[in-house]
Design an enzyme around this catalytic site. Structure first.
Site, PDB file in Angstrom:
ATOM      1  N   TYR A  12       0.826  -1.227   0.000  1.00 32.45           N
ATOM      2  CA  TYR A  12       0.000   0.000   0.000  1.00 32.45           C
ATOM      3  C   TYR A  12       0.856   1.271   0.000  1.00 32.45           C
ATOM      4  CZ  TYR A  12      -3.286   3.427   2.033  1.00 32.45           C
ATOM      5  OH  TYR A  12      -4.030   4.537   2.313  1.00 32.45           O
ATOM      6  N   ASP A  59      11.863 -13.048  -1.028  1.00 30.51           N
ATOM      7  CA  ASP A  59      11.664 -12.798   0.396  1.00 30.51           C
ATOM      8  C   ASP A  59      12.953 -12.186   0.945  1.00 30.51           C
ATOM      9  OD1 ASP A  59      11.482 -13.139   3.234  1.00 30.51           O
ATOM     10  OD2 ASP A  59       9.862 -14.575   2.888  1.00 30.51           O
ATOM     11  N   LYS A  86       2.096  -6.422   9.147  1.00 34.04           N
ATOM     12  CA  LYS A  86       1.616  -5.183   9.792  1.00 34.04           C
ATOM     13  C   LYS A  86       0.279  -5.266  10.522  1.00 34.04           C
ATOM     14  CE  LYS A  86      -1.084  -3.406   5.998  1.00 34.04           C
ATOM     15  NZ  LYS A  86      -1.630  -2.274   5.307  1.00 34.04           N
ATOM     16  N   SER A 126       6.249   3.471  13.124  1.00 31.69           N
ATOM     17  CA  SER A 126       4.823   3.719  13.363  1.00 31.69           C
ATOM     18  C   SER A 126       4.635   4.497  14.651  1.00 31.69           C
ATOM     19  CB  SER A 126       4.121   2.359  13.486  1.00 31.69           C
ATOM     20  OG  SER A 126       2.829   2.515  14.014  1.00 31.69           O
ATOM     21  N   TYR A 151       3.443  -6.707  17.110  1.00 30.73           N
ATOM     22  CA  TYR A 151       3.756  -5.822  15.976  1.00 30.73           C
ATOM     23  C   TYR A 151       4.459  -4.562  16.471  1.00 30.73           C
ATOM     24  CZ  TYR A 151       3.022  -2.215  12.431  1.00 30.73           C
ATOM     25  OH  TYR A 151       3.210  -1.171  11.545  1.00 30.73           O
ATOM     26  N   LYS A 155       8.410  -3.011  15.835  1.00 27.58           N
ATOM     27  CA  LYS A 155       8.794  -1.675  15.340  1.00 27.58           C
ATOM     28  C   LYS A 155       9.797  -1.031  16.308  1.00 27.58           C
ATOM     29  CE  LYS A 155       6.700  -1.612  11.486  1.00 27.58           C
ATOM     30  NZ  LYS A 155       7.453  -1.655  10.238  1.00 27.58           N
TER      31      LYS A 155
HETATM   32  P1  NAD Z   1       1.545  -3.691   3.028  1.00 26.90           P
HETATM   33  O1  NAD Z   1       1.311  -5.014   3.645  1.00 26.90           O
HETATM   34  O2  NAD Z   1       0.540  -3.168   2.077  1.00 26.90           O
HETATM   35  O3  NAD Z   1       2.964  -3.679   2.293  1.00 26.90           O
HETATM   36  C1  NAD Z   1       4.062  -4.456   2.733  1.00 26.90           C
HETATM   37  C2  NAD Z   1       4.624  -5.156   1.508  1.00 26.90           C
HETATM   38  O4  NAD Z   1       5.780  -5.902   1.915  1.00 26.90           O
HETATM   39  C3  NAD Z   1       3.662  -6.137   0.873  1.00 26.90           C
HETATM   40  O5  NAD Z   1       3.629  -5.923  -0.531  1.00 26.90           O
HETATM   41  C4  NAD Z   1       4.234  -7.520   1.207  1.00 26.90           C
HETATM   42  O6  NAD Z   1       3.958  -8.455   0.192  1.00 26.90           O
HETATM   43  C5  NAD Z   1       5.712  -7.200   1.337  1.00 26.90           C
HETATM   44  N1  NAD Z   1       6.463  -8.082   2.242  1.00 26.90           N
HETATM   45  C6  NAD Z   1       6.158  -8.443   3.514  1.00 26.90           C
HETATM   46  N2  NAD Z   1       7.102  -9.252   4.011  1.00 26.90           N
HETATM   47  C7  NAD Z   1       8.039  -9.409   3.037  1.00 26.90           C
HETATM   48  C8  NAD Z   1       9.249 -10.133   2.946  1.00 26.90           C
HETATM   49  N3  NAD Z   1       9.693 -10.896   3.952  1.00 26.90           N
HETATM   50  N4  NAD Z   1       9.966 -10.061   1.808  1.00 26.90           N
HETATM   51  C9  NAD Z   1       9.536  -9.320   0.764  1.00 26.90           C
HETATM   52  N5  NAD Z   1       8.384  -8.610   0.792  1.00 26.90           N
HETATM   53  C10 NAD Z   1       7.639  -8.671   1.910  1.00 26.90           C
HETATM   54  O7  NAD Z   1       1.784  -2.658   4.213  1.00 26.90           O
HETATM   55  P2  NAD Z   1       1.819  -1.063   4.197  1.00 26.90           P
HETATM   56  O8  NAD Z   1       0.578  -0.561   4.812  1.00 26.90           O
HETATM   57  O9  NAD Z   1       2.203  -0.590   2.856  1.00 26.90           O
HETATM   58  O10 NAD Z   1       2.986  -0.824   5.237  1.00 26.90           O
HETATM   59  C11 NAD Z   1       4.317  -0.620   4.831  1.00 26.90           C
HETATM   60  C12 NAD Z   1       5.197  -0.441   6.044  1.00 26.90           C
HETATM   61  O11 NAD Z   1       4.727   0.660   6.810  1.00 26.90           O
HETATM   62  C13 NAD Z   1       5.229  -1.622   6.995  1.00 26.90           C
HETATM   63  O12 NAD Z   1       6.535  -1.752   7.507  1.00 26.90           O
HETATM   64  C14 NAD Z   1       4.264  -1.222   8.094  1.00 26.90           C
HETATM   65  O13 NAD Z   1       4.561  -1.853   9.307  1.00 26.90           O
HETATM   66  C15 NAD Z   1       4.509   0.272   8.158  1.00 26.90           C
HETATM   67  N6  NAD Z   1       3.376   1.019   8.702  1.00 26.90           N
HETATM   68  C16 NAD Z   1       2.148   0.895   8.127  1.00 26.90           C
HETATM   69  C17 NAD Z   1       1.070   1.606   8.643  1.00 26.90           C
HETATM   70  C18 NAD Z   1      -0.312   1.466   8.061  1.00 26.90           C
HETATM   71  O14 NAD Z   1      -1.271   1.863   8.718  1.00 26.90           O
HETATM   72  N7  NAD Z   1      -0.479   0.958   6.848  1.00 26.90           N
HETATM   73  C19 NAD Z   1       1.253   2.451   9.746  1.00 26.90           C
HETATM   74  C20 NAD Z   1       2.544   2.564  10.307  1.00 26.90           C
HETATM   75  C21 NAD Z   1       3.600   1.846   9.757  1.00 26.90           C
HETATM   76  C1  UD1 Z   2      -3.351   0.383  14.228  1.00 21.85           C
HETATM   77  C2  UD1 Z   2      -2.031   0.352  14.957  1.00 21.85           C
HETATM   78  C3  UD1 Z   2      -0.971   1.022  14.140  1.00 21.85           C
HETATM   79  C4  UD1 Z   2      -0.905   0.414  12.780  1.00 21.85           C
HETATM   80  C5  UD1 Z   2      -2.264   0.557  12.120  1.00 21.85           C
HETATM   81  C6  UD1 Z   2      -2.272  -0.051  10.743  1.00 21.85           C
HETATM   82  C7  UD1 Z   2      -1.967   0.393  17.381  1.00 21.85           C
HETATM   83  C8  UD1 Z   2      -2.170   1.202  18.609  1.00 21.85           C
HETATM   84  N1  UD1 Z   2      -2.178   1.024  16.223  1.00 21.85           N
HETATM   85  O1  UD1 Z   2      -3.770   1.716  14.229  1.00 21.85           O
HETATM   86  O2  UD1 Z   2       0.280   0.867  14.732  1.00 21.85           O
HETATM   87  O3  UD1 Z   2       0.085   1.064  12.056  1.00 21.85           O
HETATM   88  O4  UD1 Z   2      -3.242  -0.116  12.927  1.00 21.85           O
HETATM   89  O5  UD1 Z   2      -2.347  -1.434  10.764  1.00 21.85           O
HETATM   90  O6  UD1 Z   2      -1.631  -0.751  17.449  1.00 21.85           O
HETATM   91  N2  UD1 Z   2     -12.241   1.466  14.266  1.00 21.85           N
HETATM   92  C9  UD1 Z   2     -13.600   1.292  14.367  1.00 21.85           C
HETATM   93  N3  UD1 Z   2     -14.180   0.312  13.608  1.00 21.85           N
HETATM   94  C10 UD1 Z   2     -13.474  -0.480  12.756  1.00 21.85           C
HETATM   95  C11 UD1 Z   2     -12.074  -0.278  12.647  1.00 21.85           C
HETATM   96  C12 UD1 Z   2     -11.484   0.699  13.433  1.00 21.85           C
HETATM   97  O7  UD1 Z   2     -14.272   1.990  15.118  1.00 21.85           O
HETATM   98  O8  UD1 Z   2     -14.065  -1.364  12.115  1.00 21.85           O
HETATM   99  C13 UD1 Z   2     -11.587   2.532  15.047  1.00 21.85           C
HETATM  100  C14 UD1 Z   2     -10.523   2.025  15.984  1.00 21.85           C
HETATM  101  O9  UD1 Z   2     -11.042   1.682  17.219  1.00 21.85           O
HETATM  102  C15 UD1 Z   2      -9.583   3.251  16.056  1.00 21.85           C
HETATM  103  C16 UD1 Z   2      -9.742   3.909  14.683  1.00 21.85           C
HETATM  104  O10 UD1 Z   2     -10.954   3.397  14.142  1.00 21.85           O
HETATM  105  O11 UD1 Z   2     -10.058   4.146  17.022  1.00 21.85           O
HETATM  106  C17 UD1 Z   2      -8.606   3.591  13.748  1.00 21.85           C
HETATM  107  O12 UD1 Z   2      -8.397   2.190  13.749  1.00 21.85           O
HETATM  108  P1  UD1 Z   2      -7.372   1.471  12.747  1.00 21.85           P
HETATM  109  O13 UD1 Z   2      -7.611   1.945  11.358  1.00 21.85           O
HETATM  110  O14 UD1 Z   2      -7.453   0.007  12.998  1.00 21.85           O
HETATM  111  O15 UD1 Z   2      -5.946   2.033  13.165  1.00 21.85           O
HETATM  112  P2  UD1 Z   2      -5.244   2.101  14.608  1.00 21.85           P
HETATM  113  O16 UD1 Z   2      -5.817   1.115  15.537  1.00 21.85           O
HETATM  114  O17 UD1 Z   2      -5.215   3.529  15.031  1.00 21.85           O
END
Ligand code: NAD
Ligand code: UD1
Length: 341
Positions: A12, A59, A86, A126, A151, A155
């Site tokens: 993403y 991988d 994640k 994160s 998770y 991080k």
């Molecule tokens: P995502 O799952 O969409 O993207 C991660 C990608 O990494 C995927 O395409 C997956 O196939 C690939 N991947 C996973 N393990 C692998 C491996 N061992 N080797 C090669 N490829 C691998 O996730 P995202 O939402 O794009 O998140 C990207 C990064 O940002 C992650 O490190 C996640 O922890 C961090 N992050 C995400 C969020 C969020 O809310 N989306 C918030 C904070 C931090």
């Molecule tokens: C969580 C993680 C964050 C991670 C992110 C993406 C924690 C504290 N936070 O964020 O580290 O990067 O996920 O995977 O671990 N909600 C609803 N209904 C739903 C879904 C969510 O009410 O069906 C609410 C949740 O309670 C929260 C808000 O929406 O208050 C956002 O939730 P979400 O999108 O899951 O993200 P976080 O929990 O903030």
């Protein structure tokens, strides 16, 4: 033209960042094992940018395959490391898988960086590393509280491992980017978030409910100590977030870091409640969103939002896109994926 290796570049945030990197003139090599993404994302990237980036399906924990990739694509100037597992809930069920992929993954990556003389790293961290903060908004000097999930632990550990590796070897620089809640999709609707199965995160659940795939949204708690009782987060547009990576990369490659390792919060600075987000979605799209209030979700924090003034000052970056536009982009993407007119 600098060559950037992007792990998890079909995911993403990775795919949106690859688009911004290419549009800023970088050459990109994507590494992804497709564990949480599809190869078709490459088509979206090519369609937006006119460039098909190099892609290696592997991988990152497979040392031989990863080394072969680095040899094939030498010389790589920098790495952006998105590849990780994640899902917070899943990490509680499958903790060892999370430690293996995220923690072993970063150790492998840092070792290969040293072996291949790659000097610069951007790491996806994160806001989860802060836990429930004592003071809002949170800046980068806030203490990291004990993580609430495996998770979150991974991080924190990855941040520590990168910091220790730099202390040991002094042979590279890193920027840790702490994302708040990334949402939305590219304005072209050619790439976006593709959660597998039932979404855990709020916005994909909202758009799938609007599309009729889910019956109704469950709002987790209306008894928090917030103005409307629902929990507050800092929702940041994924394209704004992607642009911050370009700014960070420019800083790394120009060696403008004031320290070998720097940390930046990436958020909007605005806290938005779940109920506010639901209403904004309905206003932005004109679609009715059925929802019900249920109990709090275990492990959720009450309210979190960022102080991103350090990123503004040092990177010259702010998240500017209004929430209405961001939610409309998420809905346009959902409609495209589902074939809704
Ligand atoms: P995502 O799952 O969409 O993207 C991660 C990608 O990494 C995927 O395409 C997956 O196939 C690939 N991947 C996973 N393990 C692998 C491996 N061992 N080797 C090669 N490829 C691998 O996730 P995202 O939402 O794009 O998140 C990207 C990064 O940002 C992650 O490190 C996640 O922890 C961090 N992050 C995400 C969020 C969020 O809310 N989306 C918030 C904070 C931090
Ligand atoms: C969580 C993680 C964050 C991670 C992110 C993406 C924690 C504290 N936070 O964020 O580290 O990067 O996920 O995977 O671990 N909600 C609803 N209904 C739903 C879904 C969510 O009410 O069906 C609410 C949740 O309670 C929260 C808000 O929406 O208050 C956002 O939730 P979400 O999108 O899951 O993200 P976080 O929990 O903030």
């Amino acid at each position: 033209m600098a060559k950037i290796l992007v792990t998890g570049g079909l995911g993403y945030i990775g795919s949106h960042t690859v688009v911004e990197l290419i549009q800023s003139g970088y050459e990109v090599v994507i590494v992804d094992n497709l564990s949480n993404s599809e190869k078709t994302v490459l088509d979206g990237i090519e369609s937006i940018t006119g460039v098909l980036p190099a892609f290696e399906e592997l991988d990152i924990c497979d040392e031989k395959a990863f080394q072969n990739c680095m040899t094939k694509h030498a010389k790589i100037d920098a790495i952006i490391h998105f590849a990780a597992s994640k899902a917070v809930g899943e990490s509680i069920e499958k903790s060892l898988d999370y430690y293996r992929n995220n923690v072993f993954g970063i150790i492998q990556l840092l070792s290969l960086m040293r072996n291949n003389n790659i000097k610069h790293l951007i790491f996806s961290s994160s806001c989860t590393v802060y836990g429930q903060p004592d003071k809002l908004p949170i800046d980068e000097t806030a203490p990291r509280k004990p993580a609430t999930s495996p998770y979150g632990n991974t991080k924190q550990m990855c941040e520590d491992i990168i910091t220790d590796a730099i202390t040991s070897y002094h042979d590279f620089t890193a920027i840790l980017l702490r994302y708040f809640n990334p949402i939305g999709a590219h304005p072209s609707a050619k790439i976006g978030e593709l959660p597998k199965g039932v979404p855990n995160n709020l916005v994909p659940y909202v758009t799938q409910t609007a599309a009729g795939i889910r019956k109704e949204l469950s709002v987790f708690g209306d008894d928090y100590n917030t103005p409307d009782g629902s929990a507050i987060r800092d929702y940041i547009y994924v394209v704004d977030l992607a642009k911050a990576h370009v700014k960070a990369m420019q800083r790394l490659l120009a060696c403008e870091n004031k320290k070998e390792i720097e940390i930046f919060n990436l958020g909007t600075g605005n806290g938005v409640s779940v109920l506010e987000l639901v209403k904004t979605f309905m206003n932005a799209t004109g679609v009715n969103l059925p929802y019900k209030i249920v109990g709090r979700r275990a492990g959720d924090t009450e309210e979190v939002w960022a102080d991103s003034s350090f990123a503004e000052k040092e990177l010259g970056w702010t998240a500017k896109t209004p929430l209405t536009e961001v939610l409309a982009s998420a809905w346009n993407w959902e409609k495209k994926v589902r074939g809704i007119k």
